[in-house]
Scaffold this motif. Structure first.
Motif, PDB file in Angstrom:
ATOM      1  N   LEU A 105      19.259 -39.408  30.146  1.00 47.30           N
ATOM      2  CA  LEU A 105      19.485 -39.395  28.492  1.00 47.30           C
ATOM      3  C   LEU A 105      20.436 -38.486  28.394  1.00 47.30           C
ATOM      4  CD1 LEU A 105      18.337 -41.212  26.072  1.00 47.30           C
ATOM      5  CD2 LEU A 105      16.705 -39.137  25.898  1.00 47.30           C
ATOM      6  N   LYS A 106      21.827 -38.721  27.701  1.00 49.55           N
ATOM      7  CA  LYS A 106      22.504 -37.590  27.342  1.00 49.55           C
ATOM      8  C   LYS A 106      22.819 -37.350  25.980  1.00 49.55           C
ATOM      9  CE  LYS A 106      25.569 -39.305  31.163  1.00 49.55           C
ATOM     10  NZ  LYS A 106      27.130 -39.890  31.636  1.00 49.55           N
ATOM     11  N   SER A 107      22.178 -38.227  25.072  1.00 55.41           N
ATOM     12  CA  SER A 107      22.413 -37.889  23.670  1.00 55.41           C
ATOM     13  C   SER A 107      20.953 -38.583  23.204  1.00 55.41           C
ATOM     14  CB  SER A 107      23.583 -38.379  23.042  1.00 55.41           C
ATOM     15  OG  SER A 107      23.793 -39.543  22.955  1.00 55.41           O
ATOM     16  N   PHE A 108      20.466 -38.141  22.029  1.00 55.98           N
ATOM     17  CA  PHE A 108      19.729 -38.760  21.199  1.00 55.98           C
ATOM     18  C   PHE A 108      19.869 -38.429  19.501  1.00 55.98           C
ATOM     19  CE2 PHE A 108      15.516 -39.610  19.395  1.00 55.98           C
ATOM     20  CZ  PHE A 108      14.967 -40.382  20.224  1.00 55.98           C
ATOM     21  N   GLU A 165      11.164 -32.855  27.467  1.00 55.35           N
ATOM     22  CA  GLU A 165      11.004 -31.933  28.745  1.00 55.35           C
ATOM     23  C   GLU A 165      11.716 -32.404  29.936  1.00 55.35           C
ATOM     24  OE1 GLU A 165       8.095 -29.487  31.783  1.00 55.35           O
ATOM     25  OE2 GLU A 165       7.145 -30.264  29.699  1.00 55.35           O
ATOM     26  N   GLY A 166      12.639 -31.980  30.525  1.00 58.99           N
ATOM     27  CA  GLY A 166      13.187 -32.420  31.845  1.00 58.99           C
ATOM     28  C   GLY A 166      14.220 -33.664  31.923  1.00 58.99           C
ATOM     29  N   CYS A 167      14.841 -33.648  30.442  1.00 60.64           N
ATOM     30  CA  CYS A 167      15.853 -34.514  30.153  1.00 60.64           C
ATOM     31  C   CYS A 167      17.084 -33.946  30.545  1.00 60.64           C
ATOM     32  CB  CYS A 167      15.876 -34.883  28.935  1.00 60.64           C
ATOM     33  SG  CYS A 167      14.562 -36.014  28.247  1.00 60.64           S
ATOM     34  N   THR A 168      17.426 -33.649  32.104  1.00 57.92           N
ATOM     35  CA  THR A 168      18.664 -32.709  32.587  1.00 57.92           C
ATOM     36  C   THR A 168      20.040 -33.201  32.382  1.00 57.92           C
ATOM     37  OG1 THR A 168      18.121 -34.133  34.399  1.00 57.92           O
ATOM     38  CG2 THR A 168      16.767 -32.218  34.429  1.00 57.92           C
ATOM     39  N   SER A 169      20.075 -34.397  31.711  1.00 55.09           N
ATOM     40  CA  SER A 169      21.396 -35.004  31.303  1.00 55.09           C
ATOM     41  C   SER A 169      22.007 -34.667  29.908  1.00 55.09           C
ATOM     42  CB  SER A 169      21.599 -36.154  31.628  1.00 55.09           C
ATOM     43  OG  SER A 169      21.676 -36.485  33.270  1.00 55.09           O
ATOM     44  N   LEU A 170      20.879 -34.217  29.132  1.00 52.87           N
ATOM     45  CA  LEU A 170      21.172 -34.018  27.733  1.00 52.87           C
ATOM     46  C   LEU A 170      21.780 -33.086  27.363  1.00 52.87           C
ATOM     47  CD1 LEU A 170      19.877 -35.460  25.250  1.00 52.87           C
ATOM     48  CD2 LEU A 170      18.094 -33.813  25.048  1.00 52.87           C
ATOM     49  N   LYS A 171      23.118 -33.485  26.785  1.00 51.80           N
ATOM     50  CA  LYS A 171      24.284 -32.563  26.555  1.00 51.80           C
ATOM     51  C   LYS A 171      24.571 -32.036  25.109  1.00 51.80           C
ATOM     52  CE  LYS A 171      27.120 -34.526  30.481  1.00 51.80           C
ATOM     53  NZ  LYS A 171      27.113 -32.932  31.221  1.00 51.80           N
ATOM     54  N   SER A 172      23.926 -32.712  24.123  1.00 48.58           N
ATOM     55  CA  SER A 172      24.204 -32.370  22.896  1.00 48.58           C
ATOM     56  C   SER A 172      22.972 -32.895  21.973  1.00 48.58           C
ATOM     57  CB  SER A 172      25.277 -32.873  22.135  1.00 48.58           C
ATOM     58  OG  SER A 172      25.570 -33.986  22.240  1.00 48.58           O
ATOM     59  N   VAL A 173      22.324 -31.865  20.996  1.00 52.25           N
ATOM     60  CA  VAL A 173      21.790 -32.322  20.056  1.00 52.25           C
ATOM     61  C   VAL A 173      22.144 -31.846  18.585  1.00 52.25           C
ATOM     62  CG1 VAL A 173      19.556 -32.272  21.287  1.00 52.25           C
ATOM     63  CG2 VAL A 173      20.059 -30.524  20.600  1.00 52.25           C
ATOM     64  N   ASP A 174      21.648 -32.656  17.753  1.00 47.55           N
ATOM     65  CA  ASP A 174      22.411 -32.308  16.179  1.00 47.55           C
ATOM     66  C   ASP A 174      21.274 -32.226  15.305  1.00 47.55           C
ATOM     67  OD1 ASP A 174      23.365 -31.928  13.753  1.00 47.55           O
ATOM     68  OD2 ASP A 174      24.910 -33.291  14.244  1.00 47.55           O
ATOM     69  N   PHE A 175      20.379 -31.434  14.750  1.00 43.63           N
ATOM     70  CA  PHE A 175      19.519 -31.775  13.666  1.00 43.63           C
ATOM     71  C   PHE A 175      19.854 -31.120  12.295  1.00 43.63           C
ATOM     72  CE2 PHE A 175      17.310 -30.495  17.746  1.00 43.63           C
ATOM     73  CZ  PHE A 175      16.129 -31.111  17.529  1.00 43.63           C
ATOM     74  N   SER A 176      21.268 -31.291  12.035  1.00 41.93           N
ATOM     75  CA  SER A 176      21.819 -30.926  10.780  1.00 41.93           C
ATOM     76  C   SER A 176      21.395 -32.112   9.622  1.00 41.93           C
ATOM     77  CB  SER A 176      23.256 -30.796  10.782  1.00 41.93           C
ATOM     78  OG  SER A 176      24.012 -32.024  11.289  1.00 41.93           O
ATOM     79  N   ARG A 177      21.173 -33.316  10.035  1.00 36.69           N
ATOM     80  CA  ARG A 177      20.975 -34.166   9.035  1.00 36.69           C
ATOM     81  C   ARG A 177      19.275 -34.577   9.166  1.00 36.69           C
ATOM     82  NH1 ARG A 177      25.777 -35.205  10.850  1.00 36.69           N
ATOM     83  NH2 ARG A 177      25.126 -36.557  12.618  1.00 36.69           N
ATOM     84  N   SER A 178      18.595 -33.893  10.284  1.00 32.51           N
ATOM     85  CA  SER A 178      17.320 -34.264  10.570  1.00 32.51           C
ATOM     86  C   SER A 178      16.351 -33.973   9.227  1.00 32.51           C
ATOM     87  CB  SER A 178      16.956 -33.615  11.772  1.00 32.51           C
ATOM     88  OG  SER A 178      15.387 -33.690  11.977  1.00 32.51           O
ATOM     89  N   GLN A 179      15.229 -34.813   9.359  1.00 33.81           N
ATOM     90  CA  GLN A 179      13.848 -34.379   8.271  1.00 33.81           C
ATOM     91  C   GLN A 179      13.131 -33.448   8.784  1.00 33.81           C
ATOM     92  OE1 GLN A 179      12.794 -38.450   6.652  1.00 33.81           O
ATOM     93  NE2 GLN A 179      14.471 -39.184   7.679  1.00 33.81           N
ATOM     94  N   CYS A 215      15.763 -28.573  30.268  1.00 36.04           N
ATOM     95  CA  CYS A 215      17.113 -29.386  29.958  1.00 36.04           C
ATOM     96  C   CYS A 215      18.232 -28.277  30.174  1.00 36.04           C
ATOM     97  CB  CYS A 215      17.094 -30.067  28.562  1.00 36.04           C
ATOM     98  SG  CYS A 215      15.736 -31.154  28.253  1.00 36.04           S
ATOM     99  N   GLY A 216      18.823 -28.314  31.307  1.00 38.65           N
ATOM    100  CA  GLY A 216      19.912 -27.322  31.744  1.00 38.65           C
ATOM    101  C   GLY A 216      21.395 -27.918  31.362  1.00 38.65           C
ATOM    102  N   SER A 217      21.664 -29.029  30.585  1.00 45.37           N
ATOM    103  CA  SER A 217      22.900 -29.528  30.725  1.00 45.37           C
ATOM    104  C   SER A 217      23.653 -29.375  29.131  1.00 45.37           C
ATOM    105  CB  SER A 217      23.161 -30.754  31.036  1.00 45.37           C
ATOM    106  OG  SER A 217      22.511 -30.820  32.496  1.00 45.37           O
TER     107      SER A 217
END
Length: 361
Positions: A310-313, A327-341, A353-355
């Motif tokens: 999983l690279k993005s969500f 936890e442990g999603c080692t390919s996750l590269k970016s997360v954006d909560f700017s429009r999140s509720q 998550c180290g990437s």
């Protein structure tokens, strides 16, 4: 009615033919005997009650034959007759329940298509039974009815609506299942089947109960799943599962629904989604995409634990998150909560998550 011990200790009988006028029968008539073949004759005028008639009494019976017009009650009749290999059932409507439980050498049952009800444990552990044909009027298959029938290869459920718990569990050689009118698939109904690689689900389906397909060798699921609103542990351990339909109506992706579906790359659902429960996609190492049109849903603890690909969500419509959800999603590269509720982020949400290249809070 024949009296008990009528032929007590009379050795071996090659064939026993019973008269048409008897209404019940107990094998203790032949106590301490062996019978190769028994034939039940009938004109259809009387109902023959064979409830528990041979259960737990070993007369080494190998074959049972009913005349075409025989009207008979067959509850648990031949249960544990381990030598029984061939049965010719009547050609009039009858019901079965526990009838052939643990008949481990039963290979052939004729005229099963006249059966109007298959109750619990009917063919339980009939390990060498090779073929079954269902009545067009049969609507229910009972719990554990074909459990561990290892030689069955093809199942056509015709007009069956309800498939009971563990009904075909451990039927290791089933390669084909046809279902057209099924509404409910019970717990463990098709669990642990190693030869079933593809299945088409009908539009009539309303419920897939827990562990229904767990540890089955499914690769592809097709069909219409618009009637499914909730799943829990249904496909857990389907390690070869690659392709599934879009779950347009699903509201709850329950605990461990797709846990350890290692090859599943994509999940897509409609705008009804309310919640992704704990461990729903845990260990889906190949999962690259999770897409939903829902405007507000929550993700419980460890919902996507160890989804290594999983690279993005998209968090825009997530309204709540629990600890360790990613936890442990080692390919996750970016997360954006700017429009999140989401108002508050939980502990260890992205532990191990180290990437990351980009984090927008």
């Amino acid at each position: 009615e024949l009296p008990w011990q009528l032929f007590c200790s009379c050795g071996s009988f090659d064939e026993v033919i019973l008269p048409p006028n008897i209404t019940n029968f107990c094998v203790l008539v032949f106590e301490e005997c062996s019978i190769n073949r028994i034939i039940f004759t009938s004109t259809g005028e009387n109902i023959l009650d064979l409830t528990n008639s041979f259960e737990d009494f070993d007369v080494e019976l190998q074959e049972a034959i009913f005349s075409p017009n025989c009207k008979v009650i067959l509850d648990s009749t031949f249960s544990n007759c381990v030598n029984l290999s061939h049965v010719v059932l009547p050609q009039t409507p009858f019901e079965l329940s526990g009838t052939f439980k643990s008949c481990s050498n039963l290979t052939k049952v004729e005229n099963l298509e006249y059966c109007t009800k298959i109750g619990d444990f009917t063919f339980y552990e009939c390990k060498v039974l090779t073929d079954v044909e269902f009545n067009d009027k049969l609507t229910d298959i009972g719990d554990s009815s074909f459990f561990n029938c290892r030689e069955l290869t093809t199942i056509d459920l015709k007009n069956v609506k309800n498939v009971g718990s563990s009904s075909f569990r451990k039927c290791l050689k089933i390669k084909s299942v046809t279902m057209k009118q099924v509404e409910t698939l019970g717990q463990f109904a098709f669990a642990e089947i190693q030869s079933l690689s593809t299945i088409e689900l009908p539009s009539t389906l309303q419920s897939i109960e827990s562990y229904c397909f767990t540890a089955t060798a499914l690769e592809t699921i097709t069909g219409d799943v618009s009637g499914i609103t909730e799943l829990e542990t249904a496909f857990m351990g389907c390690k070869d599962l690659i392709s599934i339909p879009i779950f347009n109506s699903i509201k709850i992706i329950g605990a461990s629904a797709f846990k350890e579906c290692n090859k599943l790359k994509r999940f897509e659902c409609g705008d009804q989604l309310e919640s992704v429960w704990s461990n729903a996609f845990e260990g889906c190492r190949g999962l690259e995409e999770f897409n939903t049109t829902s405007k507000g849903y929550e993700i419980s603890g460890e919902g996507f634990l160890n989804c290594l690909s999983l690279k993005s969500f998209n968090f825009d419509n997530v309204i709540a998150l629990s600890n360790n959800a990613f936890e442990g999603c080692t390919s996750l590269k970016s997360v954006d909560f700017s429009r999140s509720q989401i108002n508050e982020l939980p502990w260890q949400l992205f532990c191990s998550c180290g990437s990351f290249d980009e984090v927008i809070l």
